[in-house]
Design a protein around this motif. Structure first.
Motif, PDB file in Angstrom:
ATOM      1  N   LEU A 181       0.512  -1.007  -0.011  1.00 37.45           N
ATOM      2  CA  LEU A 181       0.281  -0.182   0.277  1.00 37.45           C
ATOM      3  C   LEU A 181       0.887   1.063   0.404  1.00 37.45           C
ATOM      4  CD1 LEU A 181      -2.490  -1.299   2.793  1.00 37.45           C
ATOM      5  CD2 LEU A 181      -2.771  -1.802   0.282  1.00 37.45           C
ATOM      6  N   VAL A 214      -8.336   3.434   5.595  1.00 35.54           N
ATOM      7  CA  VAL A 214      -8.045   3.733   4.359  1.00 35.54           C
ATOM      8  C   VAL A 214      -7.245   3.634   3.622  1.00 35.54           C
ATOM      9  CG1 VAL A 214      -8.702   5.545   2.515  1.00 35.54           C
ATOM     10  CG2 VAL A 214      -9.978   5.363   5.120  1.00 35.54           C
ATOM     11  N   THR A 247      -4.676   2.979   0.180  1.00 37.13           N
ATOM     12  CA  THR A 247      -4.695   3.415  -1.183  1.00 37.13           C
ATOM     13  C   THR A 247      -3.450   2.571  -1.283  1.00 37.13           C
ATOM     14  OG1 THR A 247      -3.796   5.019  -0.736  1.00 37.13           O
ATOM     15  CG2 THR A 247      -6.391   5.431  -0.999  1.00 37.13           C
ATOM     16  N   SER A 248      -3.321   1.873  -2.721  1.00 36.90           N
ATOM     17  CA  SER A 248      -2.183   2.073  -3.282  1.00 36.90           C
ATOM     18  C   SER A 248      -2.714   0.966  -4.770  1.00 36.90           C
ATOM     19  CB  SER A 248      -1.411   0.191  -3.324  1.00 36.90           C
ATOM     20  OG  SER A 248      -0.234  -0.385  -4.134  1.00 36.90           O
ATOM     21  N   THR A 286      -8.037  -0.033  -3.092  1.00 35.97           N
ATOM     22  CA  THR A 286      -8.769   0.798  -2.543  1.00 35.97           C
ATOM     23  C   THR A 286      -9.237  -0.099  -1.532  1.00 35.97           C
ATOM     24  OG1 THR A 286      -8.402   3.327  -3.477  1.00 35.97           O
ATOM     25  CG2 THR A 286      -9.950   2.874  -1.759  1.00 35.97           C
ATOM     26  N   SER A 328     -11.309   0.504   2.320  1.00 32.02           N
ATOM     27  CA  SER A 328     -12.284   0.478   3.954  1.00 32.02           C
ATOM     28  C   SER A 328     -12.898  -0.088   4.692  1.00 32.02           C
ATOM     29  CB  SER A 328     -12.917   1.928   3.724  1.00 32.02           C
ATOM     30  OG  SER A 328     -14.027   1.494   2.842  1.00 32.02           O
ATOM     31  N   ASP A 332     -11.615  -1.922  -3.470  1.00 34.27           N
ATOM     32  CA  ASP A 332     -12.236  -1.380  -4.648  1.00 34.27           C
ATOM     33  C   ASP A 332     -11.609  -1.638  -5.467  1.00 34.27           C
ATOM     34  OD1 ASP A 332     -14.723  -1.188  -3.423  1.00 34.27           O
ATOM     35  OD2 ASP A 332     -14.296   1.322  -4.070  1.00 34.27           O
TER      36      ASP A 332
END
Length: 421
Positions: free
Chosen positions: A311, A331, A333-334, A338, A340, A358
Protein backbone atom coordinates in the motif's frame (compact mmCIF):
# COMPACT_ATOMS: atom_id res chain seq x y z
CA UNK A 1 62.53 11.31 59.03
CA UNK A 2 61.39 14.79 60.16
CA UNK A 3 58.92 14.71 63.03
CA UNK A 4 56.14 16.51 61.12
CA UNK A 5 56.31 13.83 58.40
CA UNK A 6 55.85 11.13 61.02
CA UNK A 7 52.78 12.91 62.39
CA UNK A 8 51.43 13.39 58.87
CA UNK A 9 51.90 9.68 58.18
CA UNK A 10 50.09 8.82 61.39
CA UNK A 11 47.21 11.17 60.51
CA UNK A 12 46.88 9.47 57.13
CA UNK A 13 47.12 5.91 58.44
CA UNK A 14 44.70 6.24 61.34
CA UNK A 15 41.57 6.88 59.17
CA UNK A 16 42.61 4.10 56.78
CA UNK A 17 43.14 1.59 59.60
CA UNK A 18 39.90 2.68 61.28
CA UNK A 19 37.97 2.25 58.02
CA UNK A 20 39.55 -1.18 57.48
CA UNK A 21 38.63 -2.24 61.01
CA UNK A 22 35.04 -1.06 60.55
CA UNK A 23 34.86 -2.82 57.18
CA UNK A 24 36.18 -6.08 58.66
CA UNK A 25 33.71 -5.93 61.53
CA UNK A 26 30.82 -5.17 59.20
CA UNK A 27 31.88 -7.94 56.85
CA UNK A 28 31.82 -10.48 59.65
CA UNK A 29 28.45 -9.22 60.88
CA UNK A 30 26.77 -8.82 57.50
CA UNK A 31 28.20 -12.08 56.15
CA UNK A 32 26.90 -14.13 59.06
CA UNK A 33 24.08 -16.62 58.63
CA UNK A 34 22.13 -14.78 61.32
CA UNK A 35 22.19 -11.49 59.41
CA UNK A 36 21.31 -13.24 56.14
CA UNK A 37 18.30 -14.94 57.72
CA UNK A 38 17.13 -11.73 59.35
CA UNK A 39 17.49 -9.86 56.06
CA UNK A 40 15.54 -12.58 54.23
CA UNK A 41 12.77 -12.46 56.83
CA UNK A 42 12.57 -8.67 56.71
CA UNK A 43 12.44 -8.60 52.91
CA UNK A 44 9.80 -11.35 52.93
CA UNK A 45 7.69 -9.41 55.43
CA UNK A 46 7.98 -6.20 53.41
CA UNK A 47 7.24 -7.71 49.99
CA UNK A 48 4.62 -10.12 51.27
CA UNK A 49 6.23 -13.14 49.54
CA UNK A 50 9.12 -15.41 50.60
CA UNK A 51 12.60 -14.16 49.65
CA UNK A 52 15.72 -16.38 49.63
CA UNK A 53 19.24 -14.90 49.68
CA UNK A 54 22.23 -16.97 48.55
CA UNK A 55 24.89 -14.86 50.26
CA UNK A 56 25.56 -11.39 51.67
CA UNK A 57 28.91 -9.65 51.79
CA UNK A 58 30.54 -6.25 52.27
CA UNK A 59 32.74 -4.73 49.58
CA UNK A 60 34.95 -1.67 50.01
CA UNK A 61 35.95 -1.04 46.37
CA UNK A 62 35.24 1.01 44.29
CA UNK A 63 32.76 2.26 46.92
CA UNK A 64 31.58 0.60 50.13
CA UNK A 65 28.60 -1.62 49.37
CA UNK A 66 26.60 -4.56 50.65
CA UNK A 67 26.34 -7.26 47.97
CA UNK A 68 23.47 -9.78 47.79
CA UNK A 69 24.02 -12.85 45.64
CA UNK A 70 21.42 -15.12 44.05
CA UNK A 71 18.28 -13.34 45.21
CA UNK A 72 15.11 -15.36 44.62
CA UNK A 73 11.71 -13.75 45.21
CA UNK A 74 9.41 -16.76 45.29
CA UNK A 75 6.47 -15.43 43.31
CA UNK A 76 4.84 -17.41 40.50
CA UNK A 77 6.80 -17.22 38.26
CA UNK A 78 9.84 -16.42 40.47
CA UNK A 79 11.70 -13.12 40.26
CA UNK A 80 15.45 -13.80 40.28
CA UNK A 81 18.38 -11.40 40.58
CA UNK A 82 21.94 -12.59 40.03
CA UNK A 83 23.55 -9.87 42.11
CA UNK A 84 22.46 -6.75 43.97
CA UNK A 85 24.96 -4.15 45.15
CA UNK A 86 23.40 -1.87 47.76
CA UNK A 87 25.40 1.19 48.76
CA UNK A 88 23.98 2.09 52.15
CA UNK A 89 23.94 5.16 54.34
CA UNK A 90 26.76 4.04 56.61
CA UNK A 91 25.70 5.91 59.75
CA UNK A 92 22.32 4.19 59.54
CA UNK A 93 24.02 0.81 59.02
CA UNK A 94 26.09 1.29 62.19
CA UNK A 95 22.77 1.82 63.99
CA UNK A 96 21.60 -1.56 62.61
CA UNK A 97 19.31 0.03 60.00
CA UNK A 98 19.72 -0.57 56.27
CA UNK A 99 18.98 2.57 54.26
CA UNK A 100 19.98 2.37 50.59
CA UNK A 101 21.35 5.33 48.68
CA UNK A 102 22.32 3.46 45.48
CA UNK A 103 21.11 0.09 44.24
CA UNK A 104 22.80 -1.79 41.37
CA UNK A 105 21.06 -4.87 39.95
CA UNK A 106 22.98 -7.20 37.63
CA UNK A 107 21.75 -10.08 35.45
CA UNK A 108 18.20 -10.32 36.76
CA UNK A 109 15.02 -11.86 35.32
CA UNK A 110 11.88 -9.92 36.26
CA UNK A 111 8.52 -11.35 35.10
CA UNK A 112 5.67 -8.86 34.73
CA UNK A 113 3.28 -11.16 36.59
CA UNK A 114 5.67 -11.28 39.54
CA UNK A 115 5.85 -7.49 39.72
CA UNK A 116 2.06 -7.21 39.57
CA UNK A 117 1.73 -9.72 42.42
CA UNK A 118 4.28 -7.90 44.59
CA UNK A 119 2.71 -4.51 43.87
CA UNK A 120 -0.73 -5.81 44.85
CA UNK A 121 0.60 -7.08 48.19
CA UNK A 122 2.45 -3.83 48.90
CA UNK A 123 -0.61 -1.74 48.06
CA UNK A 124 -2.67 -3.89 50.41
CA UNK A 125 -0.05 -3.35 53.12
CA UNK A 126 -0.08 0.39 52.46
CA UNK A 127 -3.87 0.56 52.86
CA UNK A 128 -3.42 -1.24 56.18
CA UNK A 129 -1.24 1.65 57.37
CA UNK A 130 2.28 0.43 56.60
CA UNK A 131 4.49 2.38 54.20
CA UNK A 132 5.53 0.28 51.17
CA UNK A 133 9.01 1.79 51.23
CA UNK A 134 9.80 0.98 54.83
CA UNK A 135 8.98 -2.07 56.87
CA UNK A 136 8.24 -1.72 60.53
CA UNK A 137 9.86 -3.74 63.22
CA UNK A 138 12.40 -1.83 65.30
CA UNK A 139 15.94 -0.58 64.87
CA UNK A 140 16.84 -2.88 61.97
CA UNK A 141 14.02 -1.65 59.71
CA UNK A 142 14.92 -1.50 56.02
CA UNK A 143 14.34 1.44 53.74
CA UNK A 144 13.77 -0.21 50.37
CA UNK A 145 13.41 2.74 48.01
CA UNK A 146 16.93 3.83 46.96
CA UNK A 147 17.55 7.33 45.69
CA UNK A 148 19.38 5.91 42.65
CA UNK A 149 18.88 2.56 40.90
CA UNK A 150 21.04 1.04 38.14
CA UNK A 151 20.03 -2.00 36.06
CA UNK A 152 22.80 -3.88 34.26
CA UNK A 153 21.62 -6.58 31.86
CA UNK A 154 18.24 -7.09 33.51
CA UNK A 155 15.64 -9.06 31.53
CA UNK A 156 11.93 -8.18 31.61
CA UNK A 157 9.39 -10.93 30.78
CA UNK A 158 5.98 -9.66 29.73
CA UNK A 159 2.73 -11.51 30.41
CA UNK A 160 3.16 -13.54 27.18
CA UNK A 161 6.74 -14.57 28.01
CA UNK A 162 8.50 -12.24 25.54
CA UNK A 163 11.92 -11.18 26.89
CA UNK A 164 13.58 -7.74 26.74
CA UNK A 165 17.04 -7.16 28.22
CA UNK A 166 17.84 -3.59 29.24
CA UNK A 167 20.41 -1.32 30.84
CA UNK A 168 18.80 1.50 32.80
CA UNK A 169 19.19 3.95 35.63
CA UNK A 170 16.71 6.03 37.60
CA UNK A 171 16.82 8.63 40.36
CA UNK A 172 13.92 9.38 42.69
CA UNK A 173 12.77 12.63 44.22
CA UNK A 174 12.02 13.00 47.92
CA UNK A 175 8.39 11.99 47.34
CA UNK A 176 9.49 8.62 45.92
CA UNK A 177 8.51 9.46 42.32
CA UNK A 178 10.98 9.29 39.41
CA UNK A 179 13.05 12.39 38.66
CA UNK A 180 15.08 11.03 35.71
CA UNK A 181 14.87 7.62 34.04
CA UNK A 182 17.16 6.51 31.19
CA UNK A 183 16.87 3.17 29.41
CA UNK A 184 18.58 1.31 26.58
CA UNK A 185 17.37 -2.00 25.14
CA UNK A 186 20.25 -4.44 24.84
CA UNK A 187 18.36 -7.26 23.10
CA UNK A 188 14.86 -8.58 22.51
CA UNK A 189 11.84 -6.54 21.49
CA UNK A 190 12.69 -2.90 20.64
CA UNK A 191 16.35 -3.96 20.24
CA UNK A 192 18.58 -0.86 20.16
CA UNK A 193 15.88 1.52 21.36
CA UNK A 194 16.71 4.32 23.81
CA UNK A 195 14.30 6.23 26.02
CA UNK A 196 14.44 8.93 28.68
CA UNK A 197 11.84 10.26 31.11
CA UNK A 198 12.45 13.54 32.96
CA UNK A 199 10.28 15.15 35.57
CA UNK A 200 9.02 18.67 34.90
CA UNK A 201 6.90 20.99 37.05
CA UNK A 202 3.58 19.22 36.38
CA UNK A 203 4.43 16.24 34.16
CA UNK A 204 7.11 13.85 32.93
CA UNK A 205 8.62 14.51 29.52
CA UNK A 206 9.28 11.41 27.40
CA UNK A 207 11.57 10.94 24.43
CA UNK A 208 12.35 7.62 22.76
CA UNK A 209 14.39 6.66 19.71
CA UNK A 210 12.98 3.43 18.29
CA UNK A 211 12.61 1.82 14.88
CA UNK A 212 14.44 4.62 13.09
CA UNK A 213 11.98 7.25 14.36
CA UNK A 214 11.06 9.14 17.51
CA UNK A 215 8.34 9.13 20.16
CA UNK A 216 7.91 12.32 22.19
CA UNK A 217 5.27 13.34 24.67
CA UNK A 218 4.30 13.97 28.27
CA UNK A 219 2.69 11.97 31.06
CA UNK A 220 0.83 13.18 34.16
CA UNK A 221 -0.18 11.20 37.25
CA UNK A 222 -2.56 12.94 39.64
CA UNK A 223 -4.85 11.93 42.51
CA UNK A 224 -8.31 10.94 41.28
CA UNK A 225 -11.44 12.65 42.63
CA UNK A 226 -12.82 9.42 44.13
CA UNK A 227 -9.51 8.07 45.36
CA UNK A 228 -6.74 6.23 43.55
CA UNK A 229 -4.75 7.84 40.74
CA UNK A 230 -5.41 9.20 37.27
CA UNK A 231 -2.88 8.87 34.45
CA UNK A 232 -3.00 11.04 31.33
CA UNK A 233 -0.58 11.38 28.46
CA UNK A 234 -0.10 12.59 24.90
CA UNK A 235 2.46 11.29 22.43
CA UNK A 236 3.66 12.13 18.93
CA UNK A 237 5.13 9.30 16.85
CA UNK A 238 7.22 10.25 13.81
CA UNK A 239 8.78 7.92 11.23
CA UNK A 240 8.81 4.78 13.39
CA UNK A 241 9.02 1.41 11.65
CA UNK A 242 5.82 -0.42 12.65
CA UNK A 243 7.55 -3.81 12.81
CA UNK A 244 9.85 -2.46 15.55
CA UNK A 245 6.78 -1.93 17.76
CA UNK A 246 5.19 -5.34 17.08
CA UNK A 247 8.32 -7.57 16.97
CA UNK A 248 8.68 -10.48 16.86
CA UNK A 249 5.30 -10.44 15.11
CA UNK A 250 5.28 -8.66 11.71
CA UNK A 251 1.66 -8.27 10.59
CA UNK A 252 2.43 -4.82 9.16
CA UNK A 253 5.55 -2.93 8.07
CA UNK A 254 5.99 0.69 7.05
CA UNK A 255 6.74 4.10 8.54
CA UNK A 256 4.28 5.23 11.19
CA UNK A 257 3.20 8.80 12.03
CA UNK A 258 0.60 9.08 14.78
CA UNK A 259 -0.91 11.13 17.59
CA UNK A 260 -1.88 9.16 20.70
CA UNK A 261 -3.68 10.05 23.93
CA UNK A 262 -3.52 7.78 26.98
CA UNK A 263 -5.67 7.71 30.13
CA UNK A 264 -6.29 5.40 33.07
CA UNK A 265 -8.01 5.50 36.45
CA UNK A 266 -6.52 3.00 38.88
CA UNK A 267 -6.05 2.32 42.57
CA UNK A 268 -3.32 -0.30 42.44
CA UNK A 269 -0.40 -0.46 40.01
CA UNK A 270 -1.50 -3.99 39.14
CA UNK A 271 -4.71 -2.57 37.65
CA UNK A 272 -2.92 -0.20 35.30
CA UNK A 273 -2.65 -2.50 32.28
CA UNK A 274 -6.34 -3.41 32.26
CA UNK A 275 -7.42 0.18 33.03
CA UNK A 276 -5.32 1.76 30.26
CA UNK A 277 -7.28 3.41 27.43
CA UNK A 278 -5.64 4.81 24.31
CA UNK A 279 -6.88 6.73 21.29
CA UNK A 280 -4.68 7.01 18.18
CA UNK A 281 -5.02 8.55 14.74
CA UNK A 282 -2.34 7.19 12.46
CA UNK A 283 -0.90 7.05 8.96
CA UNK A 284 1.51 4.37 7.73
CA UNK A 285 3.54 5.23 4.63
CA UNK A 286 4.85 2.53 2.24
CA UNK A 287 2.84 -0.03 4.20
CA UNK A 288 2.93 -3.77 3.58
CA UNK A 289 0.23 -5.99 5.12
CA UNK A 290 1.81 -9.41 5.65
CA UNK A 291 -0.24 -12.59 5.61
CA UNK A 292 -3.05 -11.09 3.50
CA UNK A 293 -3.40 -10.52 -0.25
CA UNK A 294 -6.50 -8.34 -0.74
CA UNK A 295 -6.23 -8.29 -4.53
CA UNK A 296 -6.15 -12.09 -4.71
CA UNK A 297 -9.07 -12.31 -2.27
CA UNK A 298 -11.16 -10.13 -4.57
CA UNK A 299 -10.11 -11.90 -7.75
CA UNK A 300 -10.75 -15.39 -6.33
CA UNK A 301 -14.05 -14.33 -4.67
CA UNK A 302 -13.35 -16.78 -1.86
CA UNK A 303 -11.30 -17.57 1.22
CA UNK A 304 -7.77 -16.16 1.14
CA UNK A 305 -4.80 -16.82 3.41
CA UNK A 306 -1.17 -15.80 3.09
CA UNK A 307 0.50 -13.43 0.68
CA UNK A 308 0.92 -9.70 1.21
CA UNK A 309 -0.65 -6.40 0.20
CA UNK A 310 1.52 -3.42 -0.68
CA UNK A 311 0.00 0.00 0.00
CA UNK A 312 1.05 3.59 -0.57
CA UNK A 313 -0.70 4.68 2.63
CA UNK A 314 -2.77 3.13 5.39
CA UNK A 315 -4.61 5.44 7.78
CA UNK A 316 -7.23 5.10 10.46
CA UNK A 317 -8.25 5.41 14.09
CA UNK A 318 -7.35 2.91 16.86
CA UNK A 319 -8.97 2.72 20.31
CA UNK A 320 -7.74 0.29 22.95
CA UNK A 321 -9.03 -0.83 26.36
CA UNK A 322 -6.62 -3.10 28.17
CA UNK A 323 -5.52 -5.76 25.66
CA UNK A 324 -8.46 -5.26 23.26
CA UNK A 325 -8.34 -2.90 20.26
CA UNK A 326 -10.85 -1.47 17.79
CA UNK A 327 -9.71 -0.11 14.41
CA UNK A 328 -12.15 2.24 12.68
CA UNK A 329 -12.13 4.40 9.56
CA UNK A 330 -9.43 2.29 7.94
CA UNK A 331 -8.49 3.60 4.50
CA UNK A 332 -5.83 1.93 2.36
CA UNK A 333 -4.73 3.08 -1.09
CA UNK A 334 -2.28 1.67 -3.61
CA UNK A 335 -2.57 2.23 -7.35
CA UNK A 336 -5.60 0.29 -8.55
CA UNK A 337 -6.56 -0.86 -5.02
CA UNK A 338 -8.58 1.05 -2.43
CA UNK A 339 -9.86 -0.52 0.79
CA UNK A 340 -11.82 0.72 3.79
CA UNK A 341 -13.45 -0.82 6.83
CA UNK A 342 -13.12 -1.59 10.54
CA UNK A 343 -11.50 -4.35 12.59
CA UNK A 344 -11.53 -5.56 16.21
CA UNK A 345 -8.59 -7.21 17.95
CA UNK A 346 -9.47 -9.35 21.00
CA UNK A 347 -7.10 -9.94 23.94
CA UNK A 348 -6.33 -13.41 22.51
CA UNK A 349 -5.17 -11.67 19.27
CA UNK A 350 -8.12 -12.94 17.22
CA UNK A 351 -9.46 -10.65 14.47
CA UNK A 352 -13.01 -9.85 13.43
CA UNK A 353 -14.28 -7.15 11.08
CA UNK A 354 -15.28 -6.17 7.58
CA UNK A 355 -13.48 -4.37 4.80
CA UNK A 356 -14.56 -3.31 1.34
CA UNK A 357 -12.00 -3.58 -1.47
CA UNK A 358 -12.26 -1.70 -4.75
CA UNK A 359 -10.08 -2.73 -7.68
CA UNK A 360 -9.92 -1.08 -11.08
CA UNK A 361 -11.65 -3.21 -13.68
CA UNK A 362 -8.40 -4.15 -15.39
CA UNK A 363 -6.91 -5.48 -12.17
CA UNK A 364 -9.81 -7.74 -11.22
CA UNK A 365 -11.74 -8.50 -14.35
CA UNK A 366 -14.33 -5.85 -13.58
CA UNK A 367 -14.80 -6.64 -9.86
CA UNK A 368 -15.68 -3.46 -7.95
CA UNK A 369 -16.39 -2.87 -4.26
CA UNK A 370 -16.16 -6.45 -3.00
CA UNK A 371 -17.01 -6.75 0.74
CA UNK A 372 -14.83 -9.13 2.77
CA UNK A 373 -15.13 -10.55 6.30
CA UNK A 374 -11.87 -10.63 8.25
CA UNK A 375 -11.05 -13.45 10.67
CA UNK A 376 -8.14 -15.49 11.97
CA UNK A 377 -5.48 -13.99 14.20
CA UNK A 378 -3.18 -11.01 14.01
CA UNK A 379 -0.32 -13.25 12.86
CA UNK A 380 -2.44 -15.39 10.50
CA UNK A 381 -5.39 -13.31 9.23
CA UNK A 382 -7.99 -14.59 6.80
CA UNK A 383 -10.48 -12.83 4.52
CA UNK A 384 -13.52 -14.23 2.73
CA UNK A 385 -16.80 -13.07 1.30
CA UNK A 386 -19.69 -12.86 3.73
CA UNK A 387 -22.46 -15.39 3.12
CA UNK A 388 -24.74 -12.79 1.53
CA UNK A 389 -21.92 -11.43 -0.61
CA UNK A 390 -20.97 -14.95 -1.75
CA UNK A 391 -24.53 -15.68 -2.90
CA UNK A 392 -24.77 -12.28 -4.58
CA UNK A 393 -21.45 -12.82 -6.36
CA UNK A 394 -22.63 -16.16 -7.74
CA UNK A 395 -25.87 -14.62 -9.03
CA UNK A 396 -24.02 -11.59 -10.43
CA UNK A 397 -21.53 -13.82 -12.24
CA UNK A 398 -24.34 -15.84 -13.82
CA UNK A 399 -26.24 -12.74 -14.95
CA UNK A 400 -23.30 -10.58 -16.04
CA UNK A 401 -19.86 -12.25 -15.92
CA UNK A 402 -17.02 -9.91 -14.87
CA UNK A 403 -18.62 -6.69 -13.67
CA UNK A 404 -21.62 -8.57 -12.29
CA UNK A 405 -19.45 -10.51 -9.81
CA UNK A 406 -18.45 -7.44 -7.83
CA UNK A 407 -21.81 -5.74 -8.12
CA UNK A 408 -23.62 -8.90 -7.06
CA UNK A 409 -21.31 -9.38 -4.08
CA UNK A 410 -21.93 -5.84 -2.89
CA UNK A 411 -25.70 -6.15 -3.30
CA UNK A 412 -25.76 -9.60 -1.71
CA UNK A 413 -23.84 -8.33 1.30
CA UNK A 414 -26.29 -5.43 1.76
CA UNK A 415 -29.28 -7.80 1.54
CA UNK A 416 -27.57 -10.18 3.96
CA UNK A 417 -27.29 -7.42 6.54
CA UNK A 418 -31.00 -6.63 6.16
CA UNK A 419 -32.42 -10.14 6.15
CA UNK A 420 -29.78 -11.94 8.26
CA UNK A 421 -29.78 -15.66 7.51
Amino acid sequence: MPRFLKWLLVLLLVPVLLLAAIGLALQRWVGSDDFRERASQRLSATLGVPVALGAIGVEMWPLPAVALERVNVQTRPPLTLGRIEARPVWMALLQRRLEISTLIVREGVIPQNAVVAIAAVMQKTKRAGVSPGEATGGPDSMKLLPRRTVLDGVTWLDSRGAAVTVDAQATLDDDGLPHVVELKVRKGRFDGAKASLQRQADHWALRADVGGGTVTGKVQVQPAAKGGSKLQGQFEIAGVEVAALTAPSRPLTGRLDAHTTVSADFRDIGELTDAMRTDTRFTVRSAVVHGLDLARAVQSVGLSRGGETRLDTLSGHVSTQGHAAQLNNLVATSGALTASGQLALAPNRSLTGRISVDLASGAAGGAIGVPLAVGGTLDEPTVQLTRGALIGAAIGTAVAPGLGTGAGAKLGDALGRIFGK
